[in-house]
Design an enzyme around this catalytic site. Sequence first.
Site, PDB file in Angstrom:
ATOM      1  N   ASP A 198       0.841  -1.201   0.000  1.00 42.82           N
ATOM      2  CA  ASP A 198       0.000   0.000   0.000  1.00 42.82           C
ATOM      3  C   ASP A 198       0.873   1.247   0.000  1.00 42.82           C
ATOM      4  O   ASP A 198       1.627   1.487   0.945  1.00 42.82           O
ATOM      5  CB  ASP A 198      -0.902  -0.023   1.244  1.00 42.82           C
ATOM      6  CG  ASP A 198      -2.055   0.971   1.136  1.00 42.82           C
ATOM      7  OD1 ASP A 198      -2.088   1.729   0.147  1.00 42.82           O
ATOM      8  OD2 ASP A 198      -2.913   0.972   2.025  1.00 42.82           O
ATOM      9  N   ASP A 199       0.768   2.031  -1.059  1.00 42.21           N
ATOM     10  CA  ASP A 199       1.500   3.301  -1.182  1.00 42.21           C
ATOM     11  C   ASP A 199       3.011   3.109  -1.321  1.00 42.21           C
ATOM     12  O   ASP A 199       3.786   4.017  -1.018  1.00 42.21           O
ATOM     13  CB  ASP A 199       1.227   4.246   0.003  1.00 42.21           C
ATOM     14  CG  ASP A 199      -0.223   4.710   0.096  1.00 42.21           C
ATOM     15  OD1 ASP A 199      -1.039   4.278  -0.737  1.00 42.21           O
ATOM     16  OD2 ASP A 199      -0.535   5.507   1.000  1.00 42.21           O
ATOM     17  N   CYS A 203      -6.211   4.258  -3.259  1.00 39.84           N
ATOM     18  CA  CYS A 203      -6.409   2.871  -2.817  1.00 39.84           C
ATOM     19  C   CYS A 203      -7.642   2.157  -3.376  1.00 39.84           C
ATOM     20  O   CYS A 203      -7.534   1.102  -3.991  1.00 39.84           O
ATOM     21  CB  CYS A 203      -6.488   2.833  -1.300  1.00 39.84           C
ATOM     22  SG  CYS A 203      -5.018   3.464  -0.469  1.00 39.84           S
ATOM     23  N   ARG A 212      -7.708  -1.097  -6.143  1.00 38.66           N
ATOM     24  CA  ARG A 212      -8.010  -2.474  -5.715  1.00 38.66           C
ATOM     25  C   ARG A 212      -9.177  -3.056  -6.517  1.00 38.66           C
ATOM     26  O   ARG A 212      -9.193  -4.258  -6.838  1.00 38.66           O
ATOM     27  CB  ARG A 212      -8.297  -2.493  -4.211  1.00 38.66           C
ATOM     28  CG  ARG A 212      -7.020  -2.301  -3.418  1.00 38.66           C
ATOM     29  CD  ARG A 212      -7.194  -1.617  -2.078  1.00 38.66           C
ATOM     30  NE  ARG A 212      -5.912  -1.026  -1.704  1.00 38.66           N
ATOM     31  CZ  ARG A 212      -4.935  -1.684  -1.076  1.00 38.66           C
ATOM     32  NH1 ARG A 212      -5.118  -2.923  -0.693  1.00 38.66           N
ATOM     33  NH2 ARG A 212      -3.782  -1.094  -0.821  1.00 38.66           N
ATOM     34  N   LYS A 225      -5.458  -5.610   3.839  1.00 39.21           N
ATOM     35  CA  LYS A 225      -6.335  -4.479   3.548  1.00 39.21           C
ATOM     36  C   LYS A 225      -7.292  -4.818   2.408  1.00 39.21           C
ATOM     37  O   LYS A 225      -6.881  -5.345   1.385  1.00 39.21           O
ATOM     38  CB  LYS A 225      -5.479  -3.271   3.163  1.00 39.21           C
ATOM     39  CG  LYS A 225      -6.284  -2.056   2.733  1.00 39.21           C
ATOM     40  CD  LYS A 225      -5.386  -0.856   2.585  1.00 39.21           C
ATOM     41  CE  LYS A 225      -6.133   0.326   1.980  1.00 39.21           C
ATOM     42  NZ  LYS A 225      -5.286   1.541   1.962  1.00 39.21           N
ATOM     43  N   HIS A 277     -10.624  -2.599   1.482  1.00 35.53           N
ATOM     44  CA  HIS A 277     -10.948  -1.263   0.966  1.00 35.53           C
ATOM     45  C   HIS A 277     -11.852  -1.266  -0.255  1.00 35.53           C
ATOM     46  O   HIS A 277     -11.796  -0.369  -1.108  1.00 35.53           O
ATOM     47  CB  HIS A 277      -9.679  -0.438   0.696  1.00 35.53           C
ATOM     48  CG  HIS A 277      -9.869   0.999   1.078  1.00 35.53           C
ATOM     49  ND1 HIS A 277      -8.879   1.960   0.960  1.00 35.53           N
ATOM     50  CD2 HIS A 277     -10.965   1.649   1.573  1.00 35.53           C
ATOM     51  CE1 HIS A 277      -9.349   3.127   1.365  1.00 35.53           C
ATOM     52  NE2 HIS A 277     -10.610   2.956   1.750  1.00 35.53           N
ATOM     53  N   SER A 337      -8.308   1.625   5.173  1.00 32.28           N
ATOM     54  CA  SER A 337      -6.944   2.097   5.435  1.00 32.28           C
ATOM     55  C   SER A 337      -6.655   2.153   6.936  1.00 32.28           C
ATOM     56  O   SER A 337      -7.549   2.395   7.752  1.00 32.28           O
ATOM     57  CB  SER A 337      -6.733   3.482   4.822  1.00 32.28           C
ATOM     58  OG  SER A 337      -6.836   3.397   3.431  1.00 32.28           O
ATOM     59  N   HIS A 351       1.572   2.232   4.121  1.00 32.13           N
ATOM     60  CA  HIS A 351       0.653   3.378   4.192  1.00 32.13           C
ATOM     61  C   HIS A 351       0.801   3.994   5.582  1.00 32.13           C
ATOM     62  O   HIS A 351       0.856   3.267   6.571  1.00 32.13           O
ATOM     63  CB  HIS A 351      -0.767   2.830   3.978  1.00 32.13           C
ATOM     64  CG  HIS A 351      -1.864   3.840   3.873  1.00 32.13           C
ATOM     65  ND1 HIS A 351      -2.278   4.599   4.939  1.00 32.13           N
ATOM     66  CD2 HIS A 351      -2.656   4.194   2.825  1.00 32.13           C
ATOM     67  CE1 HIS A 351      -3.275   5.380   4.555  1.00 32.13           C
ATOM     68  NE2 HIS A 351      -3.528   5.159   3.271  1.00 32.13           N
ATOM     69  N   ASP A 392      -0.494  -0.492  -4.832  1.00 28.65           N
ATOM     70  CA  ASP A 392      -1.783   0.039  -5.288  1.00 28.65           C
ATOM     71  C   ASP A 392      -1.696   1.436  -5.886  1.00 28.65           C
ATOM     72  O   ASP A 392      -2.574   1.855  -6.633  1.00 28.65           O
ATOM     73  CB  ASP A 392      -2.824   0.009  -4.160  1.00 28.65           C
ATOM     74  CG  ASP A 392      -2.505   0.983  -3.028  1.00 28.65           C
ATOM     75  OD1 ASP A 392      -1.320   1.328  -2.832  1.00 28.65           O
ATOM     76  OD2 ASP A 392      -3.448   1.396  -2.325  1.00 28.65           O
ATOM     77  N   ASN A 393      -0.651   2.169  -5.512  1.00 28.02           N
ATOM     78  CA  ASN A 393      -0.460   3.524  -6.067  1.00 28.02           C
ATOM     79  C   ASN A 393       0.921   3.998  -5.645  1.00 28.02           C
ATOM     80  O   ASN A 393       1.626   3.320  -4.890  1.00 28.02           O
ATOM     81  CB  ASN A 393      -1.558   4.498  -5.597  1.00 28.02           C
ATOM     82  CG  ASN A 393      -1.810   4.484  -4.109  1.00 28.02           C
ATOM     83  OD1 ASN A 393      -2.850   4.014  -3.652  1.00 28.02           O
ATOM     84  ND2 ASN A 393      -0.855   4.970  -3.324  1.00 28.02           N
ATOM     85  N   LYS A 435       1.340   9.469  -5.158  1.00 31.66           N
ATOM     86  CA  LYS A 435      -0.037   9.066  -4.873  1.00 31.66           C
ATOM     87  C   LYS A 435      -1.013  10.219  -5.112  1.00 31.66           C
ATOM     88  O   LYS A 435      -0.755  11.350  -4.711  1.00 31.66           O
ATOM     89  CB  LYS A 435      -0.124   8.629  -3.408  1.00 31.66           C
ATOM     90  CG  LYS A 435      -1.530   8.302  -2.922  1.00 31.66           C
ATOM     91  CD  LYS A 435      -1.509   7.833  -1.471  1.00 31.66           C
ATOM     92  CE  LYS A 435      -2.911   7.554  -0.958  1.00 31.66           C
ATOM     93  NZ  LYS A 435      -2.897   6.961   0.391  1.00 31.66           N
TER      94      LYS A 435
END
Length: 457
Positions: A31-32, A71, A75, A128, A130, A153, A228, A280-281, A301
Site C-alpha cells: 500500500d502506497d 487505494c 483495488r 487491507k 478497501h 486504510s 501506508h 496500489d499507487n 499518490k
Amino acid sequence: MLRLLALPALLILIGLSSAAEKPNIVVIYADDLGYGDLSCYGHPTIHTPHLDRMAAEGVRFTEFYSAAEVCTPSRAALLTGRYPVRSGMASSKRRVLFPESKGGLPPSEITLATALHGAGYATAAVGKWHLGHLSPHLPTDHGFDSYFGIPYSNDMDRRAELGPRGRAAFLEPKSEYWNVPLMRDKEILERAPDQTQLTRRYTDEAVKFIRSHREGPFFLYLAHSMPHVPLFRSKAFEGISRRGLYGDVVQEVDASVGRVLDTLKELGLQQRTLVVFSSDNGPWLIFDQQGGSAGLLRDGKGSTWEGGMRVPGIFWWPDTIPAGQICRDWASTMDIFATGLAIAGVPLPADRTIDGQDIRPLLTGGGSVPREGFFYYRGTDLFAARTGPWKAHWKTQTGYGQKAPDDHQPPLLFQLDVDPGESWSQSETHAAEVSAIDAAVARHRATLKPVENQLEK
Ligand code: MG
C-alpha cells in the site's frame, strides 16, 4: 523460447493442464509503495533482498501500472481486471471508501477470486480490503473463502481525543490513535489492533493458508496495510534500515515476501505457483520522510503523473517464467485478472468489458501483447492517456494540495521512453501523436456505460 521450457510449463502455457495441475496464484500487494522504493528498482538505502531475489528469479517490469492513483479504485481494478469507472468504484468527490461509506464493490462484479473459486480454487484474502466493509461488499461476498485483515486504510477511524493533532499523530504514531477494526470473515475481532504486529500477523495467516492448501489449487491475495501511513513495524525491524522508519517498514514487507516464497519452496510448490508483487499507487509524498519515493518519476499518490500510478511489478514462477528478465513493455495490475484466468483455464467473462489482457507472452519473454492504450483517471475524470511511448495530459494536478486541475489545450505530450520524468512537453511538434491518442480515447470512451457511484453513497 518454447524449447527451453519444461514440458509441464509448456502444457500450462498452452492451456492443457488438467484440473489437478491448475497453478496456484499468489498476489502480494503493498500500500502506497513507490516505484523507487525497492533496491531492485534502484533505491540506495532500502534493502529488499527477498524482492530482489524474486525479481532475479522472475521478471521485473519497468512500466507497470496501477489502474488508479489511490487505494479503493486501484483495488477494484486489480480484482476485476476493469477500469474502476466501469464498476462505480471511482469518484472525483470521495476518492476512496471511508468508515461511514455504505457502498462497495457491487455483487455484479466478477472478481479474480470469484472466477477462480468457480474453477475449484481455495481462496483467501489477507490484509487491507478497501472495497466495502459492509455486506455484500466484503471479501467473503466476493469469492474468498476466508478473510483476515483491516477492511480499509490503517489511518481511518481516527480517535481525535488521543495524541497530537493533525500530521503530528503520524510522525509519532501509536496504534490506539486509529480505532480500525481487524476482521475475520465478517466478524470484528479487535479494534485498534497493535499495528506493529500487522505485517507479521498477515504473513502468519498467509503462510498458514498455503500450508493447509498445499494440495492446491489456491488463490491467495495478501494485501499489506503497510507502508501506508501511519507506519508501524515489529521490534525485530526497528532501526534496521538506513532510510528510517519508512525503510524499516518496507524491509518488513520484504521479509514477509521472503517467508511466502520460502514456504512455497519448502512445500515444493514453486513450479506450480505464480507469485505477483505490486503496489496500489505511488508514494504519499505529502508525508515527507514517512512517505516513499517514485524514483525518477514525477509526483506520487493521488496524481496521474507517472509517479502516482507507475509502481513496482514483479512476477515469479520458476521454470515457467525464465529467470532474470526485465520487461520494458507496459502492463498493468488489470492484466493479473486476465492472466490468472488464462493460466487457470477459465474463459474471460463475455458479458462485460475486461480491460486487462493475458500477458503470458511478456512473462515468458517470448512475445508481445497488442495494446490500445493506457488511460489515467483521477477519480472519474480522464486526465491523461498513452499509446506506445507517448502520453498526453489534458489535465494535471498534483496528488494533494492543489485545489483544481490545470487544463492543457493542446495537451501536454511526453515521450516516456526518452523523458520518463515528464519534464518537457513535445505537443507543439507532434500533432500526429496527439491525434492518435485522441482516437484511442474516443474508442475507450465509447465502451463506458453509466453506473451507480459506490463511493458517494
Ligand atoms: Mg494506497
